[in-house]
Design an enzyme around this catalytic site. Structure first.
Site, PDB file in Angstrom:
ATOM      1  N   THR A 173       0.836  -1.109   0.029  1.00 21.78           N
ATOM      2  CA  THR A 173      -0.083   0.108  -0.065  1.00 21.78           C
ATOM      3  C   THR A 173       0.943   1.071  -0.077  1.00 21.78           C
ATOM      4  OG1 THR A 173       0.012  -0.034   2.348  1.00 21.78           O
ATOM      5  CG2 THR A 173      -1.741  -1.128   1.343  1.00 21.78           C
ATOM      6  N   LYS A 426     -15.555  16.807  10.397  1.00 19.59           N
ATOM      7  CA  LYS A 426     -16.443  16.639  11.881  1.00 19.59           C
ATOM      8  C   LYS A 426     -16.861  17.736  12.069  1.00 19.59           C
ATOM      9  CE  LYS A 426     -14.833  12.236  12.747  1.00 19.59           C
ATOM     10  NZ  LYS A 426     -13.267  11.496  13.169  1.00 19.59           N
TER      11      LYS A 426
HETATM   12  P1  ADP Z   1      -3.194   3.395  -2.348  1.00 15.01           P
HETATM   13  O1  ADP Z   1      -3.416   4.435  -1.186  1.00 15.01           O
HETATM   14  O2  ADP Z   1      -1.935   2.752  -2.426  1.00 15.01           O
HETATM   15  O3  ADP Z   1      -3.391   4.040  -3.736  1.00 15.01           O
HETATM   16  P2  ADP Z   1      -5.284   1.740  -2.792  1.00 15.01           P
HETATM   17  O4  ADP Z   1      -5.354   1.591  -4.229  1.00 15.01           O
HETATM   18  O5  ADP Z   1      -5.263   0.311  -2.060  1.00 15.01           O
HETATM   19  O6  ADP Z   1      -4.064   2.270  -1.795  1.00 15.01           O
HETATM   20  O7  ADP Z   1      -6.357   2.594  -2.114  1.00 15.01           O
HETATM   21  C1  ADP Z   1      -7.630   2.071  -2.062  1.00 15.01           C
HETATM   22  C2  ADP Z   1      -8.424   3.297  -1.271  1.00 15.01           C
HETATM   23  O8  ADP Z   1      -8.795   4.244  -2.564  1.00 15.01           O
HETATM   24  C3  ADP Z   1      -9.867   2.903  -0.828  1.00 15.01           C
HETATM   25  O9  ADP Z   1      -9.689   2.663   0.407  1.00 15.01           O
HETATM   26  C4  ADP Z   1     -10.584   4.066  -1.026  1.00 15.01           C
HETATM   27  O10 ADP Z   1     -10.466   5.096   0.068  1.00 15.01           O
HETATM   28  C5  ADP Z   1     -10.153   4.617  -2.280  1.00 15.01           C
HETATM   29  N1  ADP Z   1     -10.842   4.581  -3.431  1.00 15.01           N
HETATM   30  C6  ADP Z   1     -10.763   3.543  -4.477  1.00 15.01           C
HETATM   31  N2  ADP Z   1     -11.435   3.505  -5.228  1.00 15.01           N
HETATM   32  C7  ADP Z   1     -12.339   4.533  -5.158  1.00 15.01           C
HETATM   33  C8  ADP Z   1     -13.656   5.189  -5.602  1.00 15.01           C
HETATM   34  N3  ADP Z   1     -14.207   4.542  -6.779  1.00 15.01           N
HETATM   35  N4  ADP Z   1     -14.094   6.039  -5.101  1.00 15.01           N
HETATM   36  C9  ADP Z   1     -13.863   6.639  -3.980  1.00 15.01           C
HETATM   37  N5  ADP Z   1     -12.444   6.384  -3.292  1.00 15.01           N
HETATM   38  C10 ADP Z   1     -11.878   5.115  -3.794  1.00 15.01           C
END
Ligand code: ADP
Length: 529
Positions: A173, A426
């Site tokens: 991540t 918030k």
């Molecule tokens: P990185 O931070 O490494 O890019 P990820 O790709 O695993 O990590 O990120 C996942 C996060 O991205 C999710 O938990 C969410 O917060 C956000 N995310 C992914 N797809 C969407 C979407 N379609 N709309 C809003 N947020 C999204």
């Protein structure tokens, strides 16, 4: 491995097309791809690769990267896709943490590798993804040429048999706070994920498709596209490093792409290019948009102006990565106008295999009424159980993983992300969704990009600050944006101030970097304070 062998046998003549870094456009068939994967696996075993070893890549989407995915994992070792856009310290950290033995790199990353090399503790050599003629001049002490390595492999390599729960891939991540965390994917989780991703209400992929993963293979497995394409036998088009609007438009039209996937930022570039040049998207029928919230205005533009359906998708590295995809049901397909866009802006329904629920701060499950929002928890065969080398499990006693996202679930199963738990504002005991405000702001024609962060407020605890990058050549006033927002969101949601900036910082995966924005505006005083 199964997927590629299946493609080679049943659809062996179908093509894999790559725009390479330095060797022009490359084409070959799944049959040739599978043969080279065998040679690669054999060459790596001769070099000394053992089952379970971590083999890293620093590479764009391309055929050699695909060979590494299948060749390394097929031999029982683990492909660790490193995101080259991470900070140097993060790359060093994850390569050392994973104990990578080799790094296979595209020519774009010579300087990056020279920079990190002295701090790498386990990497024995860098293999450049090119032939001898294109080998770079470099200070790196241990380098090999991919094509030469491959030539030393045998055509008769036999794929070993092993347990389906053997690790196949590793991805970290991006770690906006603390060190990046590694997530291992098994052969089982990747195959199950690919089955679900291919379904009609998800990627809707079939053998007649021409699939273009714009999302990089180092960003959460390119959302499984390089697994799905061979599984269904679709032609696969790999864009290499060329992700700007002009290159993508040309590739989509030239190769007849029907199905693509990527983050909102790349589509901003593509749509701007289309609008500036009056060009179109040929036969493209479906764009999967995820990784960050797809603004309604983007979904509308794709569908109304270019006839391309958008499937909004949500997932995370911890989920291989797909959790939900937005596809119409018989009921939602009837919606028109605003109601339709509101439905399409949701992140969609869980794909088969994924369970979801929302809870309050005390872990009590909340109603699925499309209104109340809570912490989004997921469970399923491709959800992380424990981060790589972590002492503690990542899930609770019942197997639920807290995504860190705040969401609503409606009666028809559609999920909508309202925020990340750490980004929500918030205000007076109520939550304001930074994503909803951002979406509303980018719908203004004079706004190119928008981000909302919380600033401390003596009375309300927190209030929103809207940060705006004006569209090129535009100079919007605060008042005109505020009066536009008044028509879109509740009055108490309206930002207390608007700051205009030239650029909003992005993370390595193209998301708005809220941490950096909060740092930049930490001393900013809201006018009402
Ligand atoms: P990185 O931070 O490494 O890019 P990820 O790709 O695993 O990590 O990120 C996942 C996060 O991205 C999710 O938990 C969410 O917060 C956000 N995310 C992914 N797809 C969407 C979407 N379609 N709309 C809003 N947020 C999204």
């Amino acid at each position: 491995m199964l997927g590629l062998m299946h493609a080679a046998r049943t659809n062996g003549g179908e093509e894999v097309v790559t725009v390479t870094v330095a060797e022009g456009v490359h084409r070959y068939t799944y049959g040739e791809c599978a043969a080279r994967c065998r040679k690669l696996a054999s060459a790596l075993e001769r070099w000394g690769m053992q089952q379970g070893d971590r083999i890293a890549t620093l590479a764009w989407n391309g055929y050699r990267h695909l060979e590494l995915w299948y060749g390394v994992a097929g031999a029982g070792a683990v492909v660790h896709t490193i995101n080259p856009r991470l900070f140097k310290e993060q790359i060093v950290y994850i390569a050392n943490h994973a104990e990578d033995r080799l790094i296979f790199a595209d020519l774009s990353f010579v300087a990056l590798l020279e920079d990190v090399w002295p701090e790498l503790t386990s990497v024995e050599a860098v293999v450049f993804l090119c032939d001898e003629a294109h080998m770079p001049k470099t200070k790196l002490p241990k380098v090999m040429c991919y094509e030469t390595l491959l030539a030393g492999g045998s055509d008769d390599y036999v794929w070993p048999m092993f347990d389906e729960r053997t690790a196949a891939g590793l991805c970290y991540t991006s770690g906006t706070t603390g060190h990046p965390k590694g997530v291992l994917y098994t052969h089982r989780s990747s195959v199950l994920h690919a089955y679900a991703a291919a379904l009609p209400d998800a990627f809707d992929a079939c053998a007649r498709d021409i699939m273009l993963p714009v999302v990089p293979m180092f960003h959460a497995n390119a959302w499984g596209m390089p697994h799905v394409a061979p599984l269904v036998g679709a032609k696969l088009v790999m864009p290499g490093p060329y992700l700007d609007g002009k290159s993508l438009q040309k590739l989509i039209v030239d190769e007849g792409v029907t199905l693509t996937a990527g983050v909102p930022t790349v589509w901003l570039g593509l749509l701007a290019h289309l609008q500036a040049t009056g060009t179109n998207l040929g036969g493209l029928r479906l764009a999967v948009i995820g990784g960050a919230a797809a603004p309604v205005s983007m979904i509308e533009t794709f569908e109304r102006d270019y006839g391309v359906r958008v499937a909004h998708a949500w997932g995370m590295t911890e989920m291989n990565p797909l959790g939900t995809v937005n596809g119409p049901t018989r009921a939602t397909a009837q919606l028109t106008g605003e109601a339709r866009w509101a439905m399409e802006a949701k992140q969609g329904r869980a794909i088969f295999g994924i369970e979801m629920k929302i809870t309050d701060d005390d872990g009590r499950e909340l109603a699925r009424d499309g209104k109340v929002s809570g912490h989004l928890l997921v469970r399923g065969p491709w959800v992380v159980e424990r981060y790589y080398k972590a002492a503690q499990p990542a899930v609770d006693a019942d197997g639920w993983f807290d995504t860190g996202d705040i969401a609503t679930l409606d009666t028809q199963g559609y999920m909508q992300i309202t925020d990340r738990a750490k980004d929500i504002i918030k205000s007076g005991g109520e939550w304001i969704s930074s994503i909803d405000l951002e979406n509303a702001a980018v719908a203004h024609p004079k706004v190119a990009e928008a981000a909302v962060i919380a600033l401390p407020h003596p009375k309300w605890t927190e209030r929103p600050l809207l940060v705006v990058v004006p569209a090129s050549g535009q100079n919007p006033s605060k008042d005109e944006i505020l009066s536009f927002l008044e028509t879109q969101v509740a009055k108490w949601w309206l930002p207390d101030d608007i700051a205009f900036v030239d650029e909003i910082p992005h993370t390595a995966t193209g998301k708005i970097q809220k941490v950096a924005l909060r740092e930049r505006f930490k001393d900013y005083k809201l006018p009402t304070v």
